[in-house]
Design a protein around this motif. Structure first.
Motif, PDB file in Angstrom:
ATOM      1  N   UNK A 189       0.852  -1.182   0.000  1.00  0.00           N
ATOM      2  CA  UNK A 189       0.000   0.000   0.000  1.00  0.00           C
ATOM      3  C   UNK A 189       0.892   1.238   0.000  1.00  0.00           C
ATOM      4  N   UNK A 190       0.642   2.155  -0.902  1.00  0.00           N
ATOM      5  CA  UNK A 190       1.450   3.369  -1.000  1.00  0.00           C
ATOM      6  C   UNK A 190       0.550   4.586  -0.877  1.00  0.00           C
ATOM      7  N   UNK A 191       1.132   5.635  -0.439  1.00  0.00           N
ATOM      8  CA  UNK A 191       0.385   6.884  -0.316  1.00  0.00           C
ATOM      9  C   UNK A 191       0.064   7.442  -1.699  1.00  0.00           C
ATOM     10  N   UNK A 192      -1.179   7.819  -1.894  1.00  0.00           N
ATOM     11  CA  UNK A 192      -1.595   8.351  -3.190  1.00  0.00           C
ATOM     12  C   UNK A 192      -0.848   9.652  -3.473  1.00  0.00           C
ATOM     13  N   UNK A 193      -0.116   9.671  -4.557  1.00  0.00           N
ATOM     14  CA  UNK A 193       0.662  10.864  -4.906  1.00  0.00           C
ATOM     15  C   UNK A 193       0.061  11.520  -6.138  1.00  0.00           C
ATOM     16  N   UNK A 194       0.385  12.792  -6.318  1.00  0.00           N
ATOM     17  CA  UNK A 194      -0.117  13.520  -7.485  1.00  0.00           C
ATOM     18  C   UNK A 194       0.494  12.925  -8.751  1.00  0.00           C
ATOM     19  N   UNK A 195      -0.316  12.826  -9.801  1.00  0.00           N
ATOM     20  CA  UNK A 195       0.176  12.275 -11.059  1.00  0.00           C
ATOM     21  C   UNK A 195       1.019  13.312 -11.785  1.00  0.00           C
ATOM     22  N   UNK A 196       1.785  12.852 -12.767  1.00  0.00           N
ATOM     23  CA  UNK A 196       2.622  13.774 -13.541  1.00  0.00           C
ATOM     24  C   UNK A 196       1.757  14.776 -14.297  1.00  0.00           C
ATOM     25  N   UNK A 197       0.557  14.345 -14.734  1.00  0.00           N
ATOM     26  CA  UNK A 197      -0.349  15.273 -15.432  1.00  0.00           C
ATOM     27  C   UNK A 197      -0.816  16.375 -14.490  1.00  0.00           C
ATOM     28  N   UNK A 198      -1.136  15.981 -13.229  1.00  0.00           N
ATOM     29  CA  UNK A 198      -1.552  16.988 -12.235  1.00  0.00           C
ATOM     30  C   UNK A 198      -0.428  17.987 -11.989  1.00  0.00           C
ATOM     31  N   UNK A 199       0.788  17.464 -11.827  1.00  0.00           N
ATOM     32  CA  UNK A 199       1.936  18.338 -11.559  1.00  0.00           C
ATOM     33  C   UNK A 199       2.216  19.219 -12.773  1.00  0.00           C
ATOM     34  N   UNK A 200       2.061  18.650 -13.965  1.00  0.00           N
ATOM     35  CA  UNK A 200       2.274  19.428 -15.187  1.00  0.00           C
ATOM     36  C   UNK A 200       1.268  20.572 -15.266  1.00  0.00           C
ATOM     37  N   UNK A 201       0.026  20.286 -14.841  1.00  0.00           N
ATOM     38  CA  UNK A 201      -0.999  21.329 -14.812  1.00  0.00           C
ATOM     39  C   UNK A 201      -0.628  22.414 -13.805  1.00  0.00           C
ATOM     40  N   UNK A 243      10.993  29.537  -7.642  1.00  0.00           N
ATOM     41  CA  UNK A 243      11.415  28.468  -6.730  1.00  0.00           C
ATOM     42  C   UNK A 243      10.395  27.332  -6.725  1.00  0.00           C
ATOM     43  N   UNK A 244       9.115  27.716  -6.725  1.00  0.00           N
ATOM     44  CA  UNK A 244       8.057  26.701  -6.740  1.00  0.00           C
ATOM     45  C   UNK A 244       8.119  25.887  -8.030  1.00  0.00           C
ATOM     46  N   UNK A 245       8.424  26.574  -9.138  1.00  0.00           N
ATOM     47  CA  UNK A 245       8.513  25.882 -10.424  1.00  0.00           C
ATOM     48  C   UNK A 245       9.657  24.872 -10.413  1.00  0.00           C
ATOM     49  N   UNK A 246      10.779  25.251  -9.796  1.00  0.00           N
ATOM     50  CA  UNK A 246      11.907  24.317  -9.684  1.00  0.00           C
ATOM     51  C   UNK A 246      11.490  23.085  -8.880  1.00  0.00           C
ATOM     52  N   UNK A 247      10.771  23.349  -7.757  1.00  0.00           N
ATOM     53  CA  UNK A 247      10.308  22.237  -6.917  1.00  0.00           C
ATOM     54  C   UNK A 247       9.314  21.357  -7.678  1.00  0.00           C
ATOM     55  N   UNK A 248       8.411  22.016  -8.437  1.00  0.00           N
ATOM     56  CA  UNK A 248       7.431  21.259  -9.218  1.00  0.00           C
ATOM     57  C   UNK A 248       8.111  20.432 -10.309  1.00  0.00           C
ATOM     58  N   UNK A 249       9.166  20.995 -10.905  1.00  0.00           N
ATOM     59  CA  UNK A 249       9.883  20.257 -11.941  1.00  0.00           C
ATOM     60  C   UNK A 249      10.505  18.991 -11.353  1.00  0.00           C
TER      61      UNK A 249
END
Length: 407
Positions: free
Chosen positions: A20-32, A216-222
């Protein structure tokens, strides 16, 4: 022996479940999120550019006002110099008037001496009348007239100069006051522009901080996006491996058959429901991650299906129980193994056997009306074993291995 090996292999495959793993944001969500971040940063940049232009315009206006103030100060200083010069001229002219008056007094005293004894009381008249003869009288009259006219002209001219200088000085003072008022207005306007400029610069700095924060947030999101892509790739590979393992397990399960002494509770083996395997499974949602039996789901075996006795024996328990067990049937075989049927229903009408009744393997003992049948096997007395449903100390056995292997 072959049956036992197949059963053990199938059992091992069935207990394999993904962690069981913690539900993480998908790459599409992060890309959005990254796209939204960039859109907001672009809007902020437009605001910064507009504010930069505003600051530059205000700086130019302040500079223009400084130049105008400097020009007004030069004009004021020039007028002050002229006023100082006029003050000097007025003082000089007033001194000339004073000297002219003193000269008139001197002349009058001189005439008075020349006039001798006064007859009329008028110095000029007495001076003329005291002439020695007519020619002297005429000469004196002409001289007096000439002196008097010259003095009057000189005095009037001097007084006129004083008046004109005072008028010019007044005009210059009025002009100087107007310039000072204009300078004061320019300084007020300049001060207002400076305040606006500082406010614009403060807003510009705040906007720049927001842009930096977005960067900075964009770097973290990348970085998060890269991790998500890697995780999704790993999950895809794991899903493919799990699918392959499940297909292999299903193939093995299809080959499982009950031994001569046992039967499947629904006549054939179609596998357990998800999470319904026996034993310890990491991440299983039960105390100690332990399951004391196997679950046969109604979605697989059909709601309303008959439940068959897995082995021959005597019914030692038949009744409704608490703690979510529902209706419980326990059949103890001659080999000392007790088979437990529970959670298949909450109604006594779905159970067809009573305590003390003897049943044979394959007999119908009840009906599945719940979400699943929980089938357990233990070497201990059920009343004792049920107290240890969440660990192996209840003497629990793997029903799939027992039924397919015959031991």
């Amino acid at each position: 022996m072959k049956k036992r090996l197949i059963a053990l292999a199938a059992s091992s495959l069935l207990v394999l479940q993904p962690l069981m793993v913690t539900q993480a944001a998908s790459s599409d969500d992060i890309k959005q999120q990254m796209s939204s971040n960039q859109d907001e940063a672009s809007k902020l940049l437009d605001q910064v550019n507009a504010m930069t232009k505003k600051v530059a315009d205000l700086q130019k206006q302040v500079k223009d006002k400084d130049a105008k103030i400097k020009d007004e100060e030069a004009k004021i200083q020039d007028l002050q110099t002229k006023l100082d010069q006029m003050s000097t001229q007025i003082q000089d002219t007033q001194a000339t008037v004073k000297a002219r008056k003193a000269e008139l007094k001197r002349q009058l005293r001189s005439l008075q001496k020349s006039a001798g004894d006064g007859v009329t009381g008028n110095v000029y008249t007495d001076f003329v009348l005291n002439g020695s003869d007519l020619a002297d009288v005429v000469g004196r009259a002409f001289a007096v007239q000439k002196i008097s006219q010259a003095n009057q002209d000189a005095l009037k001219a001097t007084q006129k100069s004083v008046s004109e200088l005072k008028r010019l000085k007044s005009d210059q003072e009025t002009a100087q006051k107007a310039l000072k008022d204009q300078k004061s207005q320019l300084e007020d306007t300049r001060q207002s522009l400076v305040v606006d400029q500082k406010a614009a610069e403060t807003q510009q700095q705040a906007l720049q901080k927001e842009i930096d924060a977005h960067a900075m947030e964009l770097v973290a999101l990348q970085a998060k996006y890269d991790q998500a892509v890697a995780a999704e790739a790993a999950k895809k590979a794991q899903d493919e491996a799990d699918k392959k393992a499940a297909e292999e397990a299903k193939q093995h399960a299809a080959n499982l058959t009950a031994s001569d002494d046992y039967a499947w509770p629904f006549g054939s083996w179609l596998g357990t429901e998800d999470g319904g395997q026996f034993g310890h499974t990491t991440g299983y949602p039960r105390p100690n991650d332990y399951h004391d039996g196997v679950d046969f789901g109604s979605a697989t075996y059909g709601s309303g299906s008959d439940i068959h006795a897995v082995q021959s024996g005597t019914v030692v328990v038949s009744g409704l129980k608490g703690d979510g067990l529902g209706y419980v049937i326990v059949i103890k075989g001659a080999n000392g193994i007790s088979t437990v049927y529970q959670e298949f229903s909450t109604s006594a009408s779905d159970a067809y056997v009573k305590e003390g009744q003897t049943v044979k393997v394959g007999d119908v003992i009840g009906k599945l009306t719940g979400s699943h049948l929980h089938l357990g096997m233990t070497k201990q007395d059920w009343n004792q074993a049920v107290m240890h449903s969440f660990d192996a100390s209840g003497g629990w056995l793997d029903p799939v291995t027992i039924i397919s292997g015959g031991k």
